[in-house]
Motif scaffolding. Structure first.
Motif, PDB file in Angstrom:
ATOM      1  N   ASN A  40      16.037  -1.098 -32.734  1.00 49.43           N
ATOM      2  CA  ASN A  40      17.810  -1.156 -33.771  1.00 49.43           C
ATOM      3  C   ASN A  40      18.674   0.431 -33.727  1.00 49.43           C
ATOM      4  N   ASN A  41      16.956   1.484 -33.621  1.00 45.88           N
ATOM      5  CA  ASN A  41      18.225   2.260 -32.968  1.00 45.88           C
ATOM      6  C   ASN A  41      18.435   2.855 -31.704  1.00 45.88           C
ATOM      7  N   ALA A  42      18.046   1.907 -31.165  1.00 49.84           N
ATOM      8  CA  ALA A  42      18.453   2.494 -29.713  1.00 49.84           C
ATOM      9  C   ALA A  42      17.234   3.030 -28.428  1.00 49.84           C
ATOM     10  N   GLU A  43      16.151   3.539 -29.367  1.00 52.20           N
ATOM     11  CA  GLU A  43      15.249   4.185 -28.354  1.00 52.20           C
ATOM     12  C   GLU A  43      13.812   2.954 -28.415  1.00 52.20           C
ATOM     13  N   PRO A  44      13.730   3.458 -26.953  1.00 51.76           N
ATOM     14  CA  PRO A  44      12.236   3.076 -26.740  1.00 51.76           C
ATOM     15  C   PRO A  44      11.018   3.427 -27.078  1.00 51.76           C
ATOM     16  N   PRO A  45      10.261   2.482 -27.989  1.00 55.32           N
ATOM     17  CA  PRO A  45       8.883   3.184 -28.790  1.00 55.32           C
ATOM     18  C   PRO A  45       7.681   3.841 -27.538  1.00 55.32           C
ATOM     19  N   ILE A  46       8.343   2.734 -25.859  1.00 56.55           N
ATOM     20  CA  ILE A  46       7.147   3.512 -25.251  1.00 56.55           C
ATOM     21  C   ILE A  46       7.838   3.934 -23.924  1.00 56.55           C
ATOM     22  N   LEU A 319      -5.801  18.019 -15.081  1.00 56.49           N
ATOM     23  CA  LEU A 319      -4.735  17.359 -15.459  1.00 56.49           C
ATOM     24  C   LEU A 319      -4.735  15.387 -15.986  1.00 56.49           C
ATOM     25  N   GLY A 320      -4.025  15.028 -16.628  1.00 60.60           N
ATOM     26  CA  GLY A 320      -3.324  14.126 -16.227  1.00 60.60           C
ATOM     27  C   GLY A 320      -4.479  13.476 -17.333  1.00 60.60           C
ATOM     28  N   LEU A 321      -3.313  12.333 -18.645  1.00 60.85           N
ATOM     29  CA  LEU A 321      -4.405  11.481 -19.351  1.00 60.85           C
ATOM     30  C   LEU A 321      -4.286  10.511 -19.215  1.00 60.85           C
ATOM     31  N   ALA A 322      -2.766   9.930 -18.626  1.00 67.53           N
ATOM     32  CA  ALA A 322      -1.961   8.086 -18.309  1.00 67.53           C
ATOM     33  C   ALA A 322      -2.859   7.803 -17.410  1.00 67.53           C
ATOM     34  N   ALA A 356       1.379  10.970 -22.253  1.00 72.26           N
ATOM     35  CA  ALA A 356       0.609  10.650 -23.083  1.00 72.26           C
ATOM     36  C   ALA A 356      -0.605  11.522 -23.267  1.00 72.26           C
ATOM     37  N   MET A 357      -0.623  13.035 -24.049  1.00 75.08           N
ATOM     38  CA  MET A 357      -0.839  13.301 -25.002  1.00 75.08           C
ATOM     39  C   MET A 357      -1.453  12.609 -26.317  1.00 75.08           C
ATOM     40  N   GLU A 358      -0.269  12.470 -26.989  1.00 74.77           N
ATOM     41  CA  GLU A 358      -0.116  11.589 -28.505  1.00 74.77           C
ATOM     42  C   GLU A 358      -0.921  10.534 -28.120  1.00 74.77           C
TER      43      GLU A 358
END
Ligand code: NAD
Length: 427
Positions: A40-46, A319-322, A356-358
Motif C-alpha cells: 500500500n506504500n508502493a514498496e515491494p516486499p521482495i 561471493l553470493g548467497l541468493a 540476500a544477506m538479511e
C-alpha cells in the motif's frame, strides 16, 4: 478487468503488477500485515527487477488488504498464488492453498455476480478439482463450473527476470472446463502476445511439474557430464554450447555449475517423486536428477581442498548467497550447503551478497549467525585466504581477483582470467 490475487509473494506480486500494467485493477490479499502495508506504500516486499518502478508508476491502480471479502466482492477473477512448500517427507503441503480456498469460498457466498477462481500456485495433478473445488463449494454453497468458474493457470516465470517473463511468456497454459471461464481468461490474457494453450485442469497442473522436472534434469545431466569433463580437462560450457546448437535440444538451462536451488525445482521434483511413488511408479530419472544436484555444490569444497587441504581456522570468502542472481530469494540456495560444510571443516566464513544477506541470516540461523557479513565484495577479497563464487551477480565481474585462490561454481570470467589460482567446478 478487476483482479484479486491471494498471496503477494514472488509470483502473486509479479502476476498482480503484470495485470496492472496490462490495464487491470488489482487487489492483493496477504495474511502478512507487513507485506500489505508495504504494498500500500508502493514498496515491494521482495526484490525483483523493475517492480519498484512499476509500483510507483501505477500507484492507485492496485491496493492490498488482509480482507478476503473486500477483495472477492470487488473483483471478477481471483488468482490463488500462495506457497506450496514441501512437508518433511517431501510431499506437497497444501495448507495455504486450503486456507485460501476456504476464505475465498466464504466470501463467494455473499457474491451475486459470476466469479472466476484460478489456481496459479504449483499444485499436483488433481488438486484443483479434488481439493480446491470441494472446499470452495462447501464454503460458498455454490457449484463450480455453474455458479462460479474454476481454472488452473500455472506460472513459468523465472525469479530475477520475473516481470519480463510474465509479460513475455513462451506460452500461457490455461486448464479449464467451462466455456465461460475460458472466455474470461482468454480476454484477461488477450494483451499478451503468446500462444494460449488450453487444456483440461489436471493436464495444466501436470505441464508445470513436467516442465520443472525436465529443466532440473537437464541441468543435472549437464552437471554429470560436466564432472566427467572436469576430470578430462574439457571445458563443459563449450561442450554444451555445441550440444545446444541442435534444435531438438536448445542451449537454454544447459550450463554446468553447482546445480539448482530456489523455491521451485527442489520442492516440485520432490513432490512429483512422492506422488509417483504413491501411484506405484518409480521415477528413477527425476530421483537421479535430485541426487546429482545434492552432491554438486560439495564439488566446490573438494576443489578448494586441493589448494587449501586443511580448512581449520582459514578464512574463506563466499561471493553470493541468493539462489541465483538478481533476487533476494535464498530458498534452497546452494550457499547454505556450502557454508555449512565450510563451518563443519572449521573454516571462518566471510560472505557478501548484494540483496540476500538479511534473508540468509533469517532463513538459516544455524549457519547464518556464525558467519561474518561484509558490505562489499572487495572486503571479501581483501580479508580471506580463498574465495568461492556461489552466485553469478554481474558485479562480481568487476572485481580484482589477482591475489586470490578462486573456486568458481558459476563461471565469472574476471575471476577465470585474473585469479592467482583458479578452479571452475566443471571447466
Ligand atoms: P511466496 O512464499 O513468496 O509467497 C506466498 C505468499 O502467500 C506469502 O506472501 C504468504 O504470506 C501468502 N499467504 C500464505 N497463506 C495465505 C493465505 N491463506 N491468504 C493469503 N495469503 C497467504 O511463494 P511464491 O514463490 O510466490 O510461490 C507461490 C506459488 O507459485 C508456489 O506454488 C510456487 O511453487 C509457484 N511458483 C513459484 C515461482 C517462483 O519463481 N517463485 C515460479 C512459478 C511458480
Amino acid at each position: 478487468m478487476k483482479v484479486s490475487v491471494i498471496g503477494s509473494g514472488y509470483v502473486g506480486l509479479v502476476t498482480g503488477m503484470g495485470f496492472v500494467k496490462l490495464g487491470n485493477e488489482v487487489i492483493f490479499v496477504d495474511v502478512d500485515e507487513r507485506k500489505v502495508k508495504m504494498i500500500n506504500n508502493a514498496e515491494p516486499p521482495i526484490y525483483e527487477e523493475g517492480l519498484e518502478e512499476l509500483m510507483g508508476e501505477f500507484k492507485g491502480k492496485y491496493r492490498a488488504t488482509k480482507d478476503y471479502h473486500e477483495a472477492i466482492l470487488n473483483s471478477d477473477v481471483t488468482f490463488i498464488a500462495v506457497g506450496t512448500p514441501s512437508k518433511e517427507d517431501g510431499s506437497i503441503d497444501l495448507k495455504y492453498v486450503k486456507e485460501a480456498s476456504k476464505s475465498i469460498g466464504e466470501a463467494l457466498q455473499e457474491k451475486e455476480d459470476y466469479h472466476v477462481v484460478v489456481v496459479k500456485s504449483t499444485v499436483l495433478p488433481g488438486t484443483t478439482e479434488e481439493v480446491v473445488k470441494p472446499i470452495l463449494e462447501k464454503h460458498s454453497g455454490k457449484k463450480a463450473f455453474e455458479d462460479f468458474g474454476l481454472a488452473m493457470n500455472p506460472e513459468f516465470l523465472r525469479e530475477g527476470v520475473a516481470l519480463k517473463d510474465f509479460l513475455n511468456p513462451d506460452r500461457i497454459v490455461i486448464g479449464v472446463q467451462d466455456d465461460r471461464t475460458r472466455k474470461i481468461l482468454g480476454e484477461l490474457y488477450a494483451p499478451i502476445n503468446a500462444p494460449k494453450f488450453f487444456t483440461d485442469i489436471k493436464t495444466a497442473e501436470m505441464i508445470k511439474y513436467a516442465s520443472n522436472a525436465f529443466l532440473a534434469t537437464k541441468i543435472s545431466f549437464a552437471n554429470e557430464i560436466g564432472n566427467i569433463c572436469k576430470k578430462l580437462g574439457i571445458d563443459s560450457w563449450k561442450v554444451f554450447e555445441g550440444v545446444g546448437l541442435d534444435h531438438r535440444i536448445s542451449p537454454h538451462f544447459f550450463k554446468t555449475g553447482i546445480g539448482w536451488g530456489g523455491s521451485c525445482f527442489p520442492k516440485d521434483t520432490k513432490a512429483l517423486i512422492r506422488k509417483a511413488e504413491e501411484l506405484g511408479e518409480d521415477p528413477i530419472i527425476i530421483k537421479a536428477a535430485v541426487e546429482v544436484n545434492k552432491k554438486q555444490p560439495l564439488k566446490l569444497i573438494e576443489l578448494l581442498k586441493k589448494h587449501v587441504p586443511n580448512l581449520k581456522g582459514r578464512k574463506v570468502g563466499v561471493l553470493g548467497l541468493a539462489f541465483k542472481p538478481n533476487t533476494d530469494d535464498v530458498r534452497e540456495t546452494r550457499a547454505y550447503v556450502i557454508i555449512k560444510e565450510l563451518l563443519d571443516e572449521g573454516a571462518k566464513v566471510i560472505a557478501y551478497d548484494p540483496q540476500a544477506m538479511e534473508n540468509f541470516k533469517r532463513f538459516y540461523p544455524d549457519v547464518g549467525e556464525k558467519i561474518e557479513y561484509v558490505n562489499s565484495p572487495d572486503d571479501v577479497l581483501r580479508d580471506t585466504d580463498a574465495v568461492l563464487i556461489v552466485t553469478e551477480w554481474s558485479e562480481f565481474e568487476e572485481l580484482d581477483y589477482s591475489e586470490k585462490i578462486v573456486i568458481d561454481g558459476r563461471r565469472v570470467r574476471a575471476a577465470e582470467k585474473g585469479a592467482k589460482i583458479y578452479e571452475g567446478v566443471c571447466w
